[in-house]
Design an enzyme around this catalytic site. Structure first.
Site, short mmCIF file in Angstrom:
data_model
loop_
_atom_site.label_atom_id
_atom_site.label_comp_id
_atom_site.label_asym_id
_atom_site.label_seq_id
_atom_site.Cartn_x
_atom_site.Cartn_y
_atom_site.Cartn_z
N SER A 1 10.41 24.81 -38.96
CA SER A 1 10.61 25.98 -39.84
C SER A 1 9.67 25.93 -41.03
O SER A 1 9.71 26.81 -41.90
CB SER A 1 12.04 25.99 -40.38
OG SER A 1 12.95 26.14 -39.33
N ASP B 1 14.30 18.13 -33.61
CA ASP B 1 13.95 19.55 -33.77
C ASP B 1 13.66 20.22 -32.42
O ASP B 1 13.47 21.43 -32.36
CB ASP B 1 12.73 19.71 -34.71
CG ASP B 1 13.17 19.77 -36.17
OD1 ASP B 1 14.38 19.82 -36.42
OD2 ASP B 1 12.29 19.78 -37.05
N GLY C 1 13.77 22.46 -46.98
CA GLY C 1 15.06 23.13 -46.87
C GLY C 1 15.51 23.41 -45.45
O GLY C 1 16.39 24.24 -45.23
N THR D 1 12.25 17.27 -46.11
CA THR D 1 10.91 17.85 -46.09
C THR D 1 10.40 17.99 -47.53
O THR D 1 11.19 17.94 -48.47
CB THR D 1 10.94 19.23 -45.37
OG1 THR D 1 11.51 19.06 -44.09
CG2 THR D 1 9.60 19.87 -45.24
N THR E 1 6.95 16.24 -43.42
CA THR E 1 8.35 15.84 -43.33
C THR E 1 8.59 14.64 -42.44
O THR E 1 7.75 14.32 -41.58
CB THR E 1 9.19 17.04 -42.78
OG1 THR E 1 10.57 16.72 -42.83
CG2 THR E 1 8.82 17.39 -41.35
N1 GLY Z 1 12.14 19.16 -39.68
C1 GLY Z 1 12.22 20.38 -40.36
C2 GLY Z 1 11.22 21.38 -39.89
O1 GLY Z 1 10.20 20.99 -39.35
O2 GLY Z 1 11.41 22.55 -40.06
#
Ligand code: GLY
Length: 573
Positions: free
Chosen positions: A456, A426, A476, A384, A402
């Site tokens: 996140s 995810d 992160g 990301t 990301t």
């Molecule tokens: N793929 C990481 C996020 O969307 O939190």
């Protein structure tokens, strides 16, 4: 005293006082870290070439959105690990004159053929390869639609103008940095698995690019030109969409031309809260970031954090306990609000924050199983990327986007130069089984066609007295939310300047695994012992996040690009 002295002495004293105040306003004598200062505009990204592009756009008279969109397209070229056209993300835009913040949700969507158990094998176990590294791991990309929607709503420049720098970087190439050369070696097996990807990122089947070599991406330049000429349709319809869909169908992928044509950006109200008199504005679901940032701040507001001290045993313990409650709720209550009724008001309420704060013992850690059941797992993740922009009119952009993993699933759709995301991972492939970030999910985040996976990502803007105060965000994985929590607390509780707030060592707890992670050597052995005696399982891990933070204070912009990633840069004018 002579009459002229009666006038001059007080005048001199006033001037001297003003000069001292001015010096103090720009210089923090108590810190060894100093932000970059500038007056008109500032851009902070994870790659120096993209920062340069954003700054040029601001200097040419573009606003924060023009610069952010140009940065977004440029990062797709120079930061292939996370910058993207084939992924998705979130943008917060704060219009200073209207005092209004808009949230752009351009998270990937599950294609029409996706279904709840698509990653389960005959024994009912998650097929990890299918969920992460296959064409089926990709959601319908949202980045191009999201960037162009924000440009259409708030930009001053044309699509051609903001895409031009990215086309130039792709066509003429840019110097490979030490970090990119290192990553291309580190992720070799993922990237060489697709011959289309290998062709772009490696000079031959057995050799590597070295730092200083030029990386040219001609297929990607072609794709960017489709967007430059035809806007959103250049990506979601026509020849480019045809190439993506063809690559999908040749490789058992699910995304069809129909899925691309139907992709939708959502323009949303941000999620808001307060922390010690400051207004916190962040990303609503399908991000869990904003909700849990506000939830943790509500819990921590009940404790005298400033008096407890920065990174002391007592403060870290209290923060870790707050983090556990937030991540436990995340596993149960968070998902795409178009498919699941996320209890945003309840989770972000001061009442619930207070209730949870009363459960925190100041003496000892609560076992994670006493908060809610779950299974342990952990995976490091640095994917990301985030960028922040403030323009001369103090409009603010906070943007995180990301491909999910570094370089997504590592697959480039044939003839496009575009790396595909693996954002479908995810979703909870099997409720109760952790994803690649060790995060547990429930039915709220199960797979359904057209649904967006829980994220996140936490692009955040903080206001003070109704005016923009600072903007921040970070990559992160599961550590994004807790990293942003610490930037906010370092500035508001611990009165740090942005550079000090950025450099300060970070911690992380996510309920499961039942470990309190601390960065490298940043927390003293004494403190680690105190935390251990309180029942925390302290684990030293590599650094967390890559924050890009800009503050407005005394008419000056003060920014810091996280030194945790070597290519990140901030620039202002
Ligand atoms: N793929 C990481 C996020 O969307 O939190």
């Amino acid at each position: 005293m002579k009459s002229y002295q009666i006038i001059l002495v007080p005048l001199f004293l006033v001037l001297a006082f003003q000069l001292k105040a001015q010096k103090e306003a720009i210089y923090d004598a108590t810190s060894i870290h100093h932000p970059l200062l500038s007056k008109n505009g500032m851009v902070s990204t994870q790659h120096m070439e993209a920062t340069k592009v954003g700054l040029e756009i601001l200097e040419q008279g573009g606003n924060a959105v023009d610069a952010a969109v140009a940065v977004g397209f440029s990062l797709a070229v120079v930061l292939p690990r996370a910058g993207n056209l084939g992924g998705g993300g979130f943008m917060l835009y704060h219009d200073n004159a209207r005092n209004k913040t808009t949230a752009y949700n351009y998270r990937e969507m599950a294609p029409a053929k996706a279904h709840r158990d698509m990653y389960l094998d005959a024994d009912g176990n998650v097929d990890v390869q299918l969920a992460r590294m296959h064409h089926q791991a990709s959601g319908v990309p949202g980045t191009v639609a999201g960037l162009l929607k924000a440009l259409e709503d708030h930009g001053n420049m044309t699509v051609e103008q903001v895409v031009a720098p990215a086309i130039r970087l792709a066509e003429e190439g840019f110097p490979i940095t030490f970090d990119l050369a290192r990553l291309l070696k580190l992720y070799e097996s993922r990237l060489r698995a697709s011959s289309e990807t290998e062709k772009i990122f490696y000079p031959s089947k057995t050799t590597y690019y070295e730092a200083g070599d030029t990386l040219r991406q001609l297929d990607l330049a072609w794709s960017l030109k489709q967007i430059s000429k035809r806007g959103r349709d250049g990506f979601y319809k026509g020849e480019l969409a045809k190439r993506i869909a063809k690559d999908m169908s040749a490789n058992d992928g699910l995304i069809k031309r129909r899925d691309l044509a139907k992709y939708k950006v959502e323009v949303m109200e941000p999620v808001t809260g307060t922390y010690r008199g400051h207004e916190i504005i962040s990303m609503p679901p399908p991000s869990s970031g904003g909700i849990h940032l506000i939830q943790m701040l509500n819990i921590l507001e009940e404790f005298p954090i400033e008096e407890m001290g920065h990174n002391t045993g007592a403060t870290i313990h209290t923060m870790a306990e707050a983090m556990k409650y937030a991540y436990a709720d995340r596993s149960e209550h968070l998902g795409d609000p178009n498919f699941y009724d996320v209890p945003v008001e309840w989770i972000t309420s001061k009442t619930y924050g207070k209730e949870l704060s009363e459960k925190i013992s100041t003496e000892s850690a609560t076992a994670s199983e006493d908060i809610s059941p779950g299974k342990p797992n952990d995976n490091e993740s640095d994917e990301t990327t985030h960028f922040s922009v403030i323009d001369k009119n103090r409009n603010v952009v906070s943007q995180t986007y990301t491909l999910n993993f570094s370089f997504g699933n590592g697959i480039v759709a044939k003839g496009t130069g575009i790396l595909l995301n693996n954002e479908m991972n995810d979703f909870s492939a099997k409720p109760g089984v952790p994803n690649a970030f060790g995060l547990l999910g429930g039915e709220a985040n199960s797979i359904q066609p057209g649904k967006r996976p829980l994220s996140s990502m936490t692009p955040t803007i903080v206001l003070k007295d109704g005016e923009p105060y600072f903007v921040t965000g970070t990559p992160g994985g599961s550590r994004i939310i807790t990293t942003i929590l610490q930037v906010v607390m370092n500035i508001i509780d611990h009165k740090m300047n942005v550079a000090e707030a950025t450099h300060a060592s970070r911690i992380h707890h996510q309920w499961y695994p039942e470990d309190l992670f601390i960065e490298g050597k940043g927390i003293s052995m004494d403190t680690q012992k105190i935390l251990g005696s309180m029942g925390h399982s302290v684990k030293i891990r590599s650094v967390m996040g890559s924050t890009q933070t800009i503050m407005i204070l005394d008419e000056l912009l003060r920014g810091c690009s996280d030194p945790r990633r070597p290519d990140a840069r901030i620039a202002g004018y």
